[in-house]
Enzyme design. Structure first.
Site, PDB file in Angstrom:
ATOM      1  N   ASN A   1      46.102 -22.428 -39.005  1.00  0.00           N
ATOM      2  CA  ASN A   1      46.119 -24.000 -38.901  1.00  0.00           C
ATOM      3  C   ASN A   1      45.760 -24.208 -40.665  1.00  0.00           C
ATOM      4  OD1 ASN A   1      43.104 -24.057 -38.779  1.00  0.00           O
ATOM      5  ND2 ASN A   1      43.132 -26.129 -38.028  1.00  0.00           N
TER       6      ASN A   1
ATOM      7  N   GLU B   1      32.106 -22.827 -37.636  1.00  0.00           N
ATOM      8  CA  GLU B   1      33.435 -23.368 -37.828  1.00  0.00           C
ATOM      9  C   GLU B   1      33.843 -23.887 -36.825  1.00  0.00           C
ATOM     10  OE1 GLU B   1      32.647 -26.109 -40.151  1.00  0.00           O
ATOM     11  OE2 GLU B   1      31.128 -24.980 -41.641  1.00  0.00           O
TER      12      GLU B   1
ATOM     13  N   GLU C   1      30.142 -25.137 -45.316  1.00  0.00           N
ATOM     14  CA  GLU C   1      30.963 -24.207 -46.051  1.00  0.00           C
ATOM     15  C   GLU C   1      30.737 -25.276 -46.848  1.00  0.00           C
ATOM     16  OE1 GLU C   1      34.313 -23.109 -43.688  1.00  0.00           O
ATOM     17  OE2 GLU C   1      33.202 -21.137 -43.871  1.00  0.00           O
TER      18      GLU C   1
HETATM   19  N1  LIG Z   1      34.842 -26.125 -38.072  1.00  0.00           N
HETATM   20  C1  LIG Z   1      36.664 -25.944 -38.512  1.00  0.00           C
HETATM   21  O1  LIG Z   1      35.975 -25.752 -40.105  1.00  0.00           O
HETATM   22  C2  LIG Z   1      37.916 -25.446 -38.005  1.00  0.00           C
HETATM   23  C3  LIG Z   1      38.407 -25.195 -38.886  1.00  0.00           C
HETATM   24  C4  LIG Z   1      39.958 -25.122 -38.784  1.00  0.00           C
HETATM   25  C5  LIG Z   1      39.783 -24.903 -36.865  1.00  0.00           C
HETATM   26  N2  LIG Z   1      39.074 -24.756 -36.462  1.00  0.00           N
HETATM   27  C6  LIG Z   1      39.055 -24.527 -35.274  1.00  0.00           C
HETATM   28  O2  LIG Z   1      40.109 -23.277 -34.877  1.00  0.00           O
HETATM   29  C7  LIG Z   1      40.548 -24.299 -33.431  1.00  0.00           C
HETATM   30  C8  LIG Z   1      42.275 -23.401 -33.608  1.00  0.00           C
HETATM   31  O3  LIG Z   1      42.532 -22.098 -34.576  1.00  0.00           O
HETATM   32  P1  LIG Z   1      43.079 -20.640 -33.111  1.00  0.00           P
HETATM   33  O4  LIG Z   1      43.705 -21.128 -32.491  1.00  0.00           O
HETATM   34  O5  LIG Z   1      43.691 -20.061 -34.222  1.00  0.00           O
HETATM   35  O6  LIG Z   1      41.565 -20.635 -32.746  1.00  0.00           O
HETATM   36  P2  LIG Z   1      40.584 -18.863 -32.274  1.00  0.00           P
HETATM   37  O7  LIG Z   1      39.222 -19.527 -31.451  1.00  0.00           O
HETATM   38  O8  LIG Z   1      41.946 -18.461 -31.376  1.00  0.00           O
HETATM   39  O9  LIG Z   1      41.649 -18.068 -33.576  1.00  0.00           O
HETATM   40  C9  LIG Z   1      40.683 -17.870 -34.692  1.00  0.00           C
HETATM   41  C10 LIG Z   1      40.224 -16.192 -35.074  1.00  0.00           C
HETATM   42  O10 LIG Z   1      39.714 -15.648 -34.084  1.00  0.00           O
HETATM   43  C11 LIG Z   1      40.536 -14.226 -34.172  1.00  0.00           C
HETATM   44  N3  LIG Z   1      40.622 -14.541 -32.719  1.00  0.00           N
HETATM   45  C12 LIG Z   1      40.756 -15.224 -31.492  1.00  0.00           C
HETATM   46  N4  LIG Z   1      40.070 -14.109 -30.298  1.00  0.00           N
HETATM   47  C13 LIG Z   1      39.517 -13.371 -30.919  1.00  0.00           C
HETATM   48  C14 LIG Z   1      38.491 -11.959 -30.002  1.00  0.00           C
HETATM   49  N5  LIG Z   1      38.107 -12.447 -28.944  1.00  0.00           N
HETATM   50  N6  LIG Z   1      37.846 -11.631 -31.270  1.00  0.00           N
HETATM   51  C15 LIG Z   1      37.984 -11.563 -32.224  1.00  0.00           C
HETATM   52  N7  LIG Z   1      38.539 -12.798 -33.368  1.00  0.00           N
HETATM   53  C16 LIG Z   1      39.484 -13.025 -31.959  1.00  0.00           C
HETATM   54  C17 LIG Z   1      42.196 -14.694 -34.131  1.00  0.00           C
HETATM   55  O11 LIG Z   1      43.443 -14.436 -34.271  1.00  0.00           O
HETATM   56  C18 LIG Z   1      41.576 -15.954 -35.069  1.00  0.00           C
HETATM   57  O12 LIG Z   1      42.216 -15.676 -35.913  1.00  0.00           O
HETATM   58  C19 LIG Z   1      41.208 -24.712 -32.497  1.00  0.00           C
HETATM   59  O13 LIG Z   1      40.156 -25.211 -31.872  1.00  0.00           O
HETATM   60  C20 LIG Z   1      39.460 -26.184 -34.592  1.00  0.00           C
HETATM   61  O14 LIG Z   1      39.323 -26.978 -34.325  1.00  0.00           O
HETATM   62  C21 LIG Z   1      38.402 -25.523 -36.879  1.00  0.00           C
HETATM   63  O1  LIG Z   2      41.015 -27.908 -39.459  1.00  0.00           O
HETATM   64  C1  LIG Z   2      39.551 -27.634 -40.236  1.00  0.00           C
HETATM   65  C2  LIG Z   2      39.613 -27.940 -41.429  1.00  0.00           C
HETATM   66  C3  LIG Z   2      40.114 -29.089 -41.901  1.00  0.00           C
HETATM   67  C4  LIG Z   2      40.224 -29.258 -43.469  1.00  0.00           C
HETATM   68  O2  LIG Z   2      38.807 -28.784 -44.198  1.00  0.00           O
HETATM   69  O3  LIG Z   2      40.052 -29.925 -43.620  1.00  0.00           O
END
Ligand SMILES: NC(=O)c1ccc[n+]([C@@H]2O[C@H](COP(=O)([O-])OP(=O)(O)OC[C@H]3O[C@@H](n4cnc5c(N)ncnc54)[C@H](O)[C@@H]3O)[C@@H](O)[C@H]2O)c1
Ligand SMILES: O=CCCC(=O)O
Length: 495
Positions: free
Chosen positions: A166, A266, A473
């Site tokens: 994202n 995160e 972070e």
């Molecule tokens: N807190 C934050 O700063 C923050 C920032 C951005 C996104 N997010 C969260 O991320 C989510 C959306 O992103 P997404 O769909 O890419 O998340 P995701 O957890 O599916 O994937 C994140 C990363 O993990 C990898 N991944 C997936 N399964 C894995 C496994 N079994 N082993 C190792 N790696 C694996 C993916 O390929 C990707 O690189 C949402 O829940 C969002 O809230 C949080």
């Molecule tokens: O998606 C999460 C990150 C959002 C941000 O850093 O503004």
């Protein structure tokens, strides 16, 4: 030659920023078994190109390369790392338009937002360049005669970095910038949806003078479970930093426990956005639009539940609906588009499921409510009277759906807001200064927006509580996640 032709599809001013190979030990390489990930543009569903689908062998090579690079990189002066990060920052500025275009092509967000992400992403390199030279230790007065206590900060070692689609660029620099500034070396596993932004960063790092092995990028899709396991369990790796969903975070946290690694997480959010009846409604509506619909609702800090006090509910709902109905959904490269597609079919299906579930429980559709068939677009939606038991109240939607619920009292809404397993961001609008302090302190989240819908900057400690994560972070805290504090006790000083 094939790569040059394929790079032309991206339409960059500098086509050599488009890389179709992984990056290990300063070399661009293919997967050993020749497997590839096909990357598509979510707005058109057309193929953009491929990158290697790497596996455990390439991951081990990347970890070994990072381990070989560590002794020298960790011994460079903080000023040297500062200077390299500032060159890296300058290169991101120089290629701002190209990097933004890459994000729009692979992620779908509209070009102005994608360029905004590049500004945000580069700001982490600048911020951590500044922090690199401020990793101070301390002198701690000793109770023992003839003795002095001193602490120094040292880089933790090889760092595994796993990031989501994202924010294809900023979620990498927020980690990699801190790691490099601290003197660590890195292995980055980008998401399969958006690998080109990660590879372009590796190329700019190389141009900035980051030595071979300090940044490695291992794209993977089919082998993600094995690659993730190696990145978390390898004894060579000393730190895992992950941004993504809470279920994957829990899996990786468990694996990293086998060697008691340092971990930063995160993860997902479920942000409440509260509008009290003493709020400035124009400002609350404008902030809700930004907070809810930025990235077409696909940010971890997007408002997921919008609670509005009964006296201003109808006014807020109608002003918000009027603005959302005027959005122009489309290809993010086209001028005038206000909102792009969702990342893939699964994302569209989740938004549709949340709409259908809420409607089945009595919610009303004020705007939108449907996807556009055979595309990754979901019409930006406003739902009214969403009941407490709707799925959207317990799950992060990650899409363009504003779910409105009416409330009566401050106590009631704080209870509703905190009734979730996660706690990343929370927002509220009120002009009562006592209430502003009370609610800010009572929300169970890592970050509060009081009369604002936007929090993100390199200079703040970004992170959550409960199942939203571990660590922070950015800000003054961010670099500490990549440093160990070592105590040195000096005895026999003859004092
Ligand atoms: N807190 C934050 O700063 C923050 C920032 C951005 C996104 N997010 C969260 O991320 C989510 C959306 O992103 P997404 O769909 O890419 O998340 P995701 O957890 O599916 O994937 C994140 C990363 O993990 C990898 N991944 C997936 N399964 C894995 C496994 N079994 N082993 C190792 N790696 C694996 C993916 O390929 C990707 O690189 C949402 O829940 C969002 O809230 C949080
Ligand atoms: O998606 C999460 C990150 C959002 C941000 O850093 O503004």
């Amino acid at each position: 030659m094939a790569s040059t032709q394929a790079a032309a599809v991206f339409g960059l001013k500098d086509p050599s920023l488009v890389k179709f190979q992984g990056f290990i030990d300063g070399k661009w390489i293919d997967a050993k078994n020749g497997e590839k990930i096909v990357v598509t543009n979510p707005a058109t569903r057309e193929e953009l190109g491929t990158v290697p689908d790497m596996g455990i062998a390439e991951t081990k090579e990347a970890i070994d390369a990072a381990a070989r690079a560590f002794p020298e990189w960790s011994k460079t002066t903080a000023k040297h790392r500062h200077d390299i990060l500032m060159k890296f920052f300058a290169l991101m500025q120089e290629h701002h338009d190209d990097l933004g275009r890459l994000i729009t092509l692979e992620n779908g967000k509209i070009l102005p937002e994608a360029k905004g992400e590049i500004t945000y992403s580069a700001s982490f390199l600048e911020w951590y360049a500044g922090e690199a030279v401020r990793t101070y230790g301390a002198h701690i007065p000793s109770p023992i005669p003839n003795s002095r206590n001193v602490t120094i900060k040292q880089p933790v070692g090889v760092v595994s970095i796993l990031t989501p689609w994202n924010f294809p660029s900023a979620m990498i620099t927020r980690k990699m910038g801190a790691a490099l500034a601290a003197g660590c070396t890195t292995v980055i596993k980008p998401p399969p949806e958006t690998p080109y932004s990660a590879l372009a960063l590796a190329e700019l790092g190389r141009r900035a003078g980051v030595p071979n092995g300090v940044i490695n990028v291992v794209p993977t899709q089919k082998n993600v479970i094995e690659v993730g396991k190696e990145m978390c369990e390898s004894k060579i790796v000393r730190k895992v930093t992950f941004t993504g969903s809470t279920p994957v975070a829990k899996l990786l946290y468990g694996m990293a426990a086998s060697t008691l690694k340092k971990v930063s997480i995160e993860a997902g959010g479920n942000a409440p956005f509260i509008v009290f009846d003493d709020a400035d409604i124009d400002e609350a509506v404008a902030a809700a639009i930004l907070c809810k619909f930025r990235g077409t609702g696909q940010t971890c800090v997007c408002a997921n539940r919008i609670y509005v006090q009964s006296a201003v509910y109808a006014d807020f709902a109608s002003r918000l609906s009027e603005k959302v109905a005027a959005f122009k959904v489309g290809n993010g490269l086209e001028e005038g588009t206000t909102h792009g597609p969702l990342i893939h079919d699964r994302a569209v299906e989740k938004v549709a499921r949340h709409v259908d579930d809420a409607v089945a429980r009595g919610a009303q559709v004020l705007v939108g409510g449907k996807s556009i068939p055979n595309t990754s677009f979901f019409i930006p939606t406003v739902l009214s009277d969403v009941p407490a038991d709707a799925a959207i109240n317990s799950e992060e939607t990650f899409g363009p759906l504003a779910a409105l619920t009416k409330f009566e009292t401050e106590d009631e809404v704080v209870k509703l807001a905190n009734n979730t397993d996660v706690g990343l961001a929370g927002y509220f609008f009120s002009r009562d200064v006592g209430r502003v302090w009370r609610v800010a302190e009572r929300l169970e989240v890592g970050m509060v927006g009081a009369n604002t819908g936007i929090l993100s900057q390199a200079s703040i400690p970004f992170g959550g509580v409960k199942e939203s994560g571990i660590g922070r972070e950015g800000g003054p805290h961010g670099i500490d996640e990549y440093l160990n504090t070592k105590l040195i006790v000096f005895g026999g000083l003859g004092l």
